[in-house]
Design an enzyme around this catalytic site. Structure first.
Site, PDB file in Angstrom:
ATOM      1  N   ASP A  82      61.668  28.641 123.220  1.00 20.91           N
ATOM      2  CA  ASP A  82      62.583  27.849 122.297  1.00 20.91           C
ATOM      3  C   ASP A  82      63.289  26.460 122.880  1.00 20.91           C
ATOM      4  O   ASP A  82      63.058  26.242 124.162  1.00 20.91           O
ATOM      5  CB  ASP A  82      63.591  28.725 121.611  1.00 20.91           C
ATOM      6  CG  ASP A  82      64.619  29.256 122.705  1.00 20.91           C
ATOM      7  OD1 ASP A  82      65.494  29.937 122.587  1.00 20.91           O
ATOM      8  OD2 ASP A  82      64.840  28.459 123.907  1.00 20.91           O
ATOM      9  N   ASP A 127      59.597  36.670 116.502  1.00 16.94           N
ATOM     10  CA  ASP A 127      60.131  37.114 117.956  1.00 16.94           C
ATOM     11  C   ASP A 127      61.578  37.749 117.243  1.00 16.94           C
ATOM     12  O   ASP A 127      62.163  37.477 116.600  1.00 16.94           O
ATOM     13  CB  ASP A 127      60.508  35.756 118.866  1.00 16.94           C
ATOM     14  CG  ASP A 127      61.674  35.391 118.324  1.00 16.94           C
ATOM     15  OD1 ASP A 127      61.917  34.395 117.455  1.00 16.94           O
ATOM     16  OD2 ASP A 127      63.016  35.669 119.069  1.00 16.94           O
ATOM     17  N   CYS A 146      52.867  58.292 117.868  1.00 15.54           N
ATOM     18  CA  CYS A 146      52.859  56.931 118.735  1.00 15.54           C
ATOM     19  C   CYS A 146      52.025  57.498 119.952  1.00 15.54           C
ATOM     20  O   CYS A 146      52.384  58.559 120.744  1.00 15.54           O
ATOM     21  CB  CYS A 146      54.205  56.623 119.194  1.00 15.54           C
ATOM     22  SG  CYS A 146      54.250  55.159 120.373  1.00 15.54           S
ATOM     23  N   CYS A 167      52.146  55.834 122.859  1.00 14.96           N
ATOM     24  CA  CYS A 167      52.844  55.124 124.241  1.00 14.96           C
ATOM     25  C   CYS A 167      53.016  56.130 125.375  1.00 14.96           C
ATOM     26  O   CYS A 167      53.148  57.318 125.138  1.00 14.96           O
ATOM     27  CB  CYS A 167      53.758  54.223 123.949  1.00 14.96           C
ATOM     28  SG  CYS A 167      55.344  55.157 124.043  1.00 14.96           S
ATOM     29  N   CYS A 219      56.059  58.482 124.633  1.00 14.33           N
ATOM     30  CA  CYS A 219      55.978  59.567 123.713  1.00 14.33           C
ATOM     31  C   CYS A 219      54.825  60.522 124.063  1.00 14.33           C
ATOM     32  O   CYS A 219      54.915  61.816 123.620  1.00 14.33           O
ATOM     33  CB  CYS A 219      55.399  58.827 122.182  1.00 14.33           C
ATOM     34  SG  CYS A 219      56.786  57.993 121.725  1.00 14.33           S
ATOM     35  N   HIS A 242      58.631  52.074 124.524  1.00 16.71           N
ATOM     36  CA  HIS A 242      58.061  52.641 123.153  1.00 16.71           C
ATOM     37  C   HIS A 242      58.315  51.310 121.979  1.00 16.71           C
ATOM     38  O   HIS A 242      57.514  51.355 121.143  1.00 16.71           O
ATOM     39  CB  HIS A 242      58.919  54.095 122.969  1.00 16.71           C
ATOM     40  CG  HIS A 242      58.788  54.119 121.466  1.00 16.71           C
ATOM     41  ND1 HIS A 242      57.652  54.762 121.094  1.00 16.71           N
ATOM     42  CD2 HIS A 242      59.792  53.938 120.557  1.00 16.71           C
ATOM     43  CE1 HIS A 242      57.738  54.816 119.704  1.00 16.71           C
ATOM     44  NE2 HIS A 242      59.038  54.391 119.377  1.00 16.71           N
TER      45      HIS A 242
HETATM   46 ZN   LIG Z   1      56.131  55.653 121.696  1.00 17.78          ZN
END
Ligand SMILES: [Zn+2]
Ligand SMILES: CNc1nc2cc(C(N)=O)ccc2[nH]1
Length: 372
Positions: free
Chosen positions: A92, A266, A304, A306, A309, A335
């Site tokens: 930015d 963002d 999820c 990830c 998780c 996550h």
């Molecule tokens: Zn997750």
């Protein structure tokens, strides 16, 4: 070396599925950029960020110009090498954060002077210096220096501010060092005033810039106003250029903005709120500090995939946050950024299939269902 460009691959209503081509690789849009303020996405190593599916990260000029300094980052090989992120980086201009973080700031036609919130030293940020700093950082996308009027300013003050930002856009375009794969984005201002938003978008469109941000939003105006401003602004921007909504937002903000023609986002929310124990899930946000999780052996979000998780229980995450263990913010940040990237991938697929409306409806039903 690739030319900087955005390819529009599919549309569904006002939404677009595209691909941004930059010096450091492609970015699938709609895209969410994790915020890497001081050359780090907080609590995440670059390989963690890459594993979430993120392709482009944001760096903050205000922080980096104060520490370690733009010339020093350049001497160290630029931001990509410094932070070991070899994908695209958007920085930015520093203007927004000067006005929200610095002390004793003075804004006039030449730019903004301010005292560092770190050590009180005096600094000046002109359109030319902001572009130079972002060049030294080696940002793939450089943002023009602009003024973001606070919510609630009257029409005449916003008009003066928007026209100053337009003059600064011209100065940034003249100062920008053109090179293949790099681009300068203009920023549409104008507050919540339709006439000013149209004037800003039309003047910037006439400058034929490689991309356009919509600024001056996510400053407390509320989602309905944000969406209304997008409905006025996006149709005034070139259909074949990427549109970046600065500082947005919650998952439902992002879905609504994609449906109104935005391609890039963002926001600090997934990382900042992750550090305080908030997790975003398919059934809405949950806070792991809540005692109800202390013996819950289920994963954070069963939908999820990830590492957080698929490895840890809510009980363990609750323990980490309550104990203020460093691993808590690390696991929740990973996550949350993964969740945001999966959200964007779902939106991209829905646009490709022409099913964005149905997809948005299904997401909203999940969020409103609430945690079980
Ligand atoms: Zn997750
Ligand atoms: C978090 N909200 C937010 N609004 C923003 C507006 C700007 C802007 N330049 O108008 C930049 C960053 C922003 N972040």
């Amino acid at each position: 070396m690739t030319d900087f460009r955005w390819d529009k691959l599919a549309t569904d209503g006002m939404s677009r599925r595209g691909r941004l081509h930059t010096a450091h690789g492609p970015v699938e849009t709609p895209a969410f950029m994790p915020v890497g303020t001081a050359a780090t996405v907080k609590a995440m190593a670059p390989w963690d960020v890459a594993q979430t599916g993120a392709q482009m990260v944001l760096g903050n000029t205000y922080h980096l110009m104060l520490r370690p300094g733009a010339e020093r980052v350049a001497k160290l090989g630029g931001l990509h090498r410094f932070m070991a992120w070899d994908g695209p980086i958007l920085t930015d201009s520093g203007g927004f954060q000067v006005m929200s973080l610095a002390q004793l700031r003075q804004l006039d036609e030449t730019g903004v002077t301010f005292k560092s919130h770190i050590d009180g030293s005096t600094h000046a940020l002109s359109p030319e210096r902001s572009v130079e700093i972002q060049d030294l950082l080696d940002a793939d996308v450089t943002m023009q220096l602009d003024e973001c009027p606070p919510a609630g300013w009257p029409h005449d003050k916003v008009a003066d501010s928007m026209r100053l930002s337009l003059r600064w856009a011209e100065r940034c375009q003249r100062a920008f060092r053109e090179r293949p794969g790099y681009g300068l984005f203009g920023i549409v201002q104008g507050g919540v005033y339709d006439d000013l938003r149209r004037e800003s978008a039309r003047e910037l469109s006439a400058m034929d810039l490689p991309g356009y941000a919509v600024g001056g939003l996510a400053v407390g105006e509320g989602q309905a106003e944000t969406f209304r401003v997008l409905e006025v602004t996006c149709p005034e921007l070139p259909a074949d250029k990427p549109r970046y909504l600065m500082g947005v937002g919650r998952p439902d903000d992002i879905v609504g903005a994609v449906m109104r023609g935005i391609d890039m986002f963002d926001c600090v929310l997934p990382t900042r709120s992750g550090r305080t124990g908030q997790a975003f899930t398919a059934r809405g946000p949950i806070n792991l500090k809540n005692a109800r999780h202390r013996e819950d052996t289920r994963p954070l979000d069963p939908n999820c995939d990830c590492a957080t998780c698929t490895t840890f229980s809510r009980a363990y995450l609750h323990h980490l946050i309550r104990s203020e263990e460093m691993l808590g913010p690390m696991l929740l940040s990973r996550h949350n950024v993964h969740y945001y990237q999966a959200l964007m991938a779902g939106l991209r697929g829905a646009i490709e299939r022409g099913e964005l409306t149905e997809h948005a409806q299904a997401l909203a039903e999940g969020w409103h269902a609430g945690d079980i």
